[in-house]
Design a protein around this motif. Sequence first.
Motif, mmCIF file in Angstrom:
data_model
loop_
_atom_site.group_PDB
_atom_site.id
_atom_site.type_symbol
_atom_site.label_atom_id
_atom_site.label_comp_id
_atom_site.label_asym_id
_atom_site.label_seq_id
_atom_site.Cartn_x
_atom_site.Cartn_y
_atom_site.Cartn_z
ATOM 1 N N PRO A 44 82.838 41.397 30.031
ATOM 2 C CA PRO A 44 84.158 40.977 29.534
ATOM 3 C C PRO A 44 85.249 42.006 29.831
ATOM 4 O O PRO A 44 86.420 41.644 30.000
ATOM 5 N N LEU A 45 84.871 43.278 29.928
ATOM 6 C CA LEU A 45 85.888 44.307 30.186
ATOM 7 C C LEU A 45 86.496 44.136 31.576
ATOM 8 O O LEU A 45 87.710 44.281 31.760
ATOM 9 N N ALA A 46 85.653 43.823 32.562
ATOM 10 C CA ALA A 46 86.167 43.624 33.924
ATOM 11 C C ALA A 46 87.075 42.398 33.956
ATOM 12 O O ALA A 46 88.129 42.401 34.605
ATOM 13 N N GLY A 93 74.628 35.340 35.004
ATOM 14 C CA GLY A 93 74.804 33.897 35.161
ATOM 15 C C GLY A 93 75.322 33.251 33.888
ATOM 16 O O GLY A 93 76.185 32.353 33.940
ATOM 17 N N THR A 94 74.809 33.705 32.746
ATOM 18 C CA THR A 94 75.269 33.160 31.459
ATOM 19 C C THR A 94 76.754 33.436 31.271
ATOM 20 O O THR A 94 77.526 32.552 30.890
ATOM 21 N N PHE A 95 77.156 34.660 31.580
ATOM 22 C CA PHE A 95 78.580 35.017 31.453
ATOM 23 C C PHE A 95 79.438 34.122 32.349
ATOM 24 O O PHE A 95 80.476 33.614 31.938
ATOM 25 N N HIS A 152 82.425 31.328 31.414
ATOM 26 C CA HIS A 152 83.805 31.512 31.870
ATOM 27 C C HIS A 152 84.161 30.599 33.043
ATOM 28 O O HIS A 152 85.204 30.801 33.672
ATOM 29 N N HIS A 153 83.284 29.644 33.340
ATOM 30 C CA HIS A 153 83.519 28.725 34.469
ATOM 31 C C HIS A 153 83.852 29.508 35.741
ATOM 32 O O HIS A 153 84.782 29.178 36.474
ATOM 33 N N LEU A 154 83.094 30.550 35.953
ATOM 34 C CA LEU A 154 83.355 31.461 37.064
ATOM 35 C C LEU A 154 82.262 31.288 38.123
ATOM 36 O O LEU A 154 81.069 31.232 37.790
#
Length: 473
Positions: free
Chosen positions: A224-226, A259-261, A265-267
């Motif tokens: 999340p920081l990036a 992958g979960t992240f 975030h639809h990334l």
Amino acid sequence: MTFAKDAHALVELLEHYRRESAAKARPVTRLAPLAKLIGDLDLAAITREGQLGGERLSSFVERYLACTTRLHHPAYLAHQVGVPHHAGALGGFIDAFTNNPMAIYEMGPGAAAIEFFVINWLLEKVGWQPAPLEPSGEPLAPCCGGGVLTHGGSLANLTALAAARSRAAPKVWAEGGSGELAILAPAQAHYSIARAAAILGIGAQGVIALDADARGVVRPDRLPLAWERAVRAGRRPVALVANACSTAVGLYDPLREIGTFCREHHLWFHVDGAHGASALLSPKYRRYLAGLDQADSLIWDAHKMLRTPAVCTAVLVRDHRTLDEAFQADASYLFHDKDQPGVDFIHRTVECTKAGLGLKLFMVLGALGEARLGAYVERQYDIARAAYELIRSQPDFRCPVQPQSNILCFRFQDLDAEHLRLRDRLIAAGSFHLSTTSWNGHWHLRLVFMNPDTGLGEIRDLLEEIRRQARAV
Ligand SMILES: *Cc1c(COP(=O)(O)O)cnc(C)c1O
């Protein structure tokens, strides 16, 4: 000057070359100055006179082989270039002879069929749905994967990231961008990621580094920081890149957590598996790629760990439509949409004329079978671990990172930048070819175990040779 006679003569010379290299009867490499080589090879006279056949050809090829880097030599430990299986070389020969640039089906139906088959085989290894062989009359199911073979991993990263950008910002294709996009990637990412970002108009500055642990492996808790850094810089991330494995030290990022992240975030999740995706073929080491099936795209070099001559890289996507739309909006139904039989790959590639790359990989697969190819990968990963144990048991050597792949970094005594000179001396002596890498602020020697004949005997000899040569640096 007849083809068959010349070709027979060349095969004899190459077989001799392979044996001589495998027996360590010649230096693994010899870096003569450029002008000397151009002279030794007699390039100017041959260009003037032509007639490079028969005895003259044999003599030229002998001189050429004498100034190659011998990948078949068991002390070749330098770079991530595969020691080609001879079957793959024959595939390359057939492709060069027939010259069927198969990006459009009618210019190479057999080569296109092989590429289609090989892509499906690779998709299955990832756990993605292979593409159907027949057009159904309907648009391809969204769940089916897709892919294409490209001329190398750098072009493959560009292709995959173009697909990511086209999905997240489809208008940029027509209108251009204005510096508002970002790619999140490990600081340890291969340089081709930054180049791709620059080429795609995202800009090298649009590559936002992910936080990593002391080994350079991405920390999922800090993702999340990036993301926030990108947003603070006024940018919108269009893709996140993970290493599987990293180039410098060969470590795998935690794909499942990443992958979960990305899903949350639809990334777009791109996995750079240029070197390390081949571990999918090993029951023992495939666990490093757990979670890969959640990615959107993957690149996989066959010319690194699959014994295939350079170059042959697969770009694979979980949803074929994303690749179909990479270079063209609304292109989803192109792949099977032809009146003629077959499929065209051309809309999926940067290249227009594209070699029949699949044949080289397929012929290696055909010679070894998939189980033995997997056993090769596993054996190379195993030997790196054994070398790690051996080197770290020596009082005068240090191995900072336990290897996960077949890449191993180490240091001699308290040398740092002196490792560069030490490597030059080892190469000049002709007995070993290895590389260096700067990692965690220090220079290291780096071994890449590509040759199936390299054993611990070579590593014991290498350590002795390093001790000898280090006295002089
Ligand atoms: C080798 C490598 C590349 C580049 O691939 P080429 O086939 O050499 O262009 C990209 N990423 C990683 C992680 C690599 O190891």
